[in-house]
Design a protein around this motif. Structure first.
Motif, PDB file in Angstrom:
ATOM      1  N   PRO A 124       0.813  -1.226   0.000  1.00 25.65           N
ATOM      2  CA  PRO A 124       0.000   0.000   0.000  1.00 25.65           C
ATOM      3  C   PRO A 124       0.839   1.264   0.000  1.00 25.65           C
ATOM      4  O   PRO A 124       0.444   2.274  -0.602  1.00 25.65           O
ATOM      5  N   GLY A 145       0.431   4.079  -2.780  1.00 26.74           N
ATOM      6  CA  GLY A 145       0.044   5.390  -2.259  1.00 26.74           C
ATOM      7  C   GLY A 145       1.014   6.484  -2.659  1.00 26.74           C
ATOM      8  O   GLY A 145       0.605   7.573  -3.082  1.00 26.74           O
ATOM      9  N   ILE A 190      -3.437  -9.171   0.655  1.00 23.20           N
ATOM     10  CA  ILE A 190      -2.764  -7.872   0.736  1.00 23.20           C
ATOM     11  C   ILE A 190      -2.835  -7.169  -0.615  1.00 23.20           C
ATOM     12  O   ILE A 190      -3.084  -5.956  -0.693  1.00 23.20           O
ATOM     13  N   ALA A 210      -6.465  -5.937  -1.074  1.00 25.25           N
ATOM     14  CA  ALA A 210      -6.734  -4.750  -0.251  1.00 25.25           C
ATOM     15  C   ALA A 210      -6.034  -3.522  -0.815  1.00 25.25           C
ATOM     16  O   ALA A 210      -6.581  -2.406  -0.807  1.00 25.25           O
ATOM     17  N   THR A 211      -4.822  -3.708  -1.343  1.00 25.58           N
ATOM     18  CA  THR A 211      -4.088  -2.597  -1.946  1.00 25.58           C
ATOM     19  C   THR A 211      -4.791  -2.090  -3.201  1.00 25.58           C
ATOM     20  O   THR A 211      -4.845  -0.875  -3.448  1.00 25.58           O
ATOM     21  N   MET A 255      -7.700   0.038  -2.160  1.00 22.03           N
ATOM     22  CA  MET A 255      -7.172   1.307  -1.678  1.00 22.03           C
ATOM     23  C   MET A 255      -6.779   2.219  -2.830  1.00 22.03           C
ATOM     24  O   MET A 255      -7.039   3.432  -2.809  1.00 22.03           O
ATOM     25  N   GLY A 304      -7.317   6.670   2.156  1.00 21.51           N
ATOM     26  CA  GLY A 304      -6.709   5.433   1.681  1.00 21.51           C
ATOM     27  C   GLY A 304      -6.321   4.496   2.808  1.00 21.51           C
ATOM     28  O   GLY A 304      -6.484   3.274   2.694  1.00 21.51           O
ATOM     29  N   TYR A 329      -7.810   0.804   3.121  1.00 26.26           N
ATOM     30  CA  TYR A 329      -6.914  -0.353   3.124  1.00 26.26           C
ATOM     31  C   TYR A 329      -7.152  -1.229   4.351  1.00 26.26           C
ATOM     32  O   TYR A 329      -7.236  -2.467   4.249  1.00 26.26           O
ATOM     33  N   SER A 330      -7.269  -0.608   5.528  1.00 29.60           N
ATOM     34  CA  SER A 330      -7.507  -1.376   6.754  1.00 29.60           C
ATOM     35  C   SER A 330      -8.820  -2.136   6.670  1.00 29.60           C
ATOM     36  O   SER A 330      -8.903  -3.312   7.051  1.00 29.60           O
ATOM     37  N   LEU A 378      -8.440  -5.008   4.134  1.00 25.57           N
ATOM     38  CA  LEU A 378      -7.613  -6.085   4.676  1.00 25.57           C
ATOM     39  C   LEU A 378      -8.387  -6.885   5.721  1.00 25.57           C
ATOM     40  O   LEU A 378      -8.270  -8.116   5.786  1.00 25.57           O
TER      41      LEU A 378
END
Length: 487
Positions: free
Chosen positions: A305, A309, A425, A428-429, A432, A457, A461-462, A465
């Motif tokens: 991430p 980002g 991961i 989730a990225t 985000m 973001g 992401y959290s 995830l």
């Protein structure tokens, strides 16, 4: 069995504390480095960043030769410790003197290669740091071997404050590129003083030539790997400086600085803890496999991430902190961030090979990759620093795939197991990235356009995830809490 389990648990706890103190030092010092970079970019010209980058490349190679790898050999050593420490000290001091003399004599040739006469005096003064590093190799390796990360990481905060103050103060007074040289030498001096002040050991006459030969044998492989690895890491700098010139190298250096600061420094922090820990687990294949997946997961949780980002927010970042003079660095910064994020997956296999005393695997892989890297980047340089950065992304994808296949065969795990670790991961990225891109498109390229998408973001992401792999999020949170409690 119970004793082995307790020993493993003890190592795990110490590793967790080591990682915690590493990240604590990282968070406190990187904020200072970030501020220093921004200030110096307003006080120094791109050409000045370029000329110091030339010298930094050379010093980086000489630093690897400085102790002939005996620092790593001392970390991995499990017998004849006193003799090994004395051998490491003698070898490090001797090699640093030889290398300093070599740097002094080679400076004119290096200046001719890059067509930059300023390199000669700058490199000769910076090379004094080689002598300082040689004196500090043994106590630093002892602290790492014993997992005493807190003992030297916390004083490092003060060291970085002093370095930043010297660099900014001298640049403000008009010393130009020399402000960076003096600040770096002061930093090296403090790196020697602090470990010697912490460790109780002092050199003695206990010296065993057999032990010294064993350490040199281990160290030569480490140096070979390090030299090839450093060449791989710096080949883009070398090609940019040689083909495109000092000003282009200055832009490329600044483009690399922020991704390196926020992504690669985190990787280096984890790896610093991982090597001595994995070295202790080298006899237990199952624990080694579990440790590999653990470090891989924690690296990816942050670096994936962070890389995406940084790439998405680079225009707003430059609009907030830099002047228009540095605009050519934006696109390279975006590409370099992605490259470092991808390459983070390939860092742990290299540490695995060293920890099981098989650095030759890393050497062979690097020799296989190096000619391809040179050809691709030399050709990409015709499109300027943007082309070089794009070439780095393509090469990183191919290299990471190869490294993952090889380490799978060395450790013996199934490739699908690694994909299962990374899949949530990556997903989730991706979510985000969509959120950050959408929010950033509606905001101006200033501090608001930087902070708001970053915060949104992080939340996205959290949440993603937690949806795809709640265990990964919980484990990461609990790891930090446990480290805080133990400290």
């Amino acid at each position: 069995m119970a004793e082995a389990s307790n020993q493993s648990e003890g190592i795990g706890k110490r590793a967790m504390r080591g990682t915690f103190w590493s990240f604590l030092s990282f968070l406190s010092t990187k904020a200072l480095t970030f501020i220093t970079t921004i200030v110096l970019a307003r006080l120094l010209a791109p050409a000045e960043f370029g000329v110091i980058a030339y010298c930094t490349i050379v010093i980086g190679f000489l630093d690897l030769l400085n102790n002939v790898g005996v620092g790593h050999a001392l970390i991995a050593r499990r017998d004849n410790i006193e003799e090994a420490q004395n051998a490491a000290f003698v070898i490090s001091i001797g090699s640093s003197i030889v290398l300093y003399a070599g740097a002094w004599m080679l400076a004119p040739l290096i200046a001719d290669f890059f067509n930059e006469p300023q390199i000669v005096p700058l490199l000769r003064v910076l090379a004094i740091g080689l002598l300082l590093v040689g004196a500090g190799t043994t106590p630093m390796a002892m602290l790492q071997r014993d997992l005493r990360f807190k003992a030297y990481l916390l004083p490092g905060i003060a060291r970085n404050v002093i370095k930043a103050g010297v660099a900014i103060g001298m640049a403000w007074q008009g010393f130009g590129v020399w402000s960076l040289v003096v600040a770096e030498l002061i930093n090296k001096l403090l790196e020697v003083i602090i470990p010697w002040a912490i460790v109780r050991w002092r050199p003695s006459r206990a010296f065993d030539h057999r032990v010294a030969r064993e350490m040199l044998g281990f160290g030569v492989n480490i140096v070979a790997v390090g030299l090839l690895g450093t060449l791989m890491v710096n080949i883009d700098y070398i090609i940019v400086g040689r083909v495109l010139g000092g000003v282009a190298l200055g832009y490329y250096t600044i483009a690399y600085r922020i991704p390196d600061l926020f992504i690669r420094s985190t990787v280096d922090t984890v790896i610093m803890v991982a090597f001595p820990v994995l070295s202790r687990l080298q006899a237990d294949a199952r624990q080694l496999e579990m440790a590999y997946f653990g470090y891989l997961r924690y690296l990816a949780v942050f670096t994936f991430p962070a890389a995406v980002g940084v790439a998405l927010l680079a225009p707003a970042f430059f609009g907030t902190f830099y002047t228009e003079e540095w605009r050519p660095s934006i696109v390279p910064m975006q590409l370099i961030a992605l490259e470092i994020g991808i390459a983070s997956v390939a860092y742990v296999p290299g540490i695995i090979y060293k920890s099981i005393n098989r650095p030759d695997i890393l050497t062979k892989l690097t020799l296989l990759k190096l000619p391809v890297v040179v050809v691709v980047l030399w050709g990409a340089a015709q499109w300027g620093i943007n082309g070089v950065a794009a070439g780095m992304v393509a090469l990183s994808l191919a290299s990471t795939a190869l490294d993952s296949i090889v380490v799978q065969r060395v450790i013996g795990f199934r490739f699908i197991a690694m994909l299962r670790v990374l899949a949530p991961i990556v997903a989730a990225t991706a979510i985000m990235a969509l959120v950050v891109a959408s929010v950033a498109a509606m905001l101006p390229l200033n501090v608001i356009g930087l902070i708001v998408p970053a915060l949104v973001g992080a939340v996205a992401y959290s949440a993603a995830l937690a949806l795809f792999s709640r265990d990964t999020l919980i484990e990461a949170t609990m790891a930090v809490r446990n480290a805080l409690a133990r400290s």
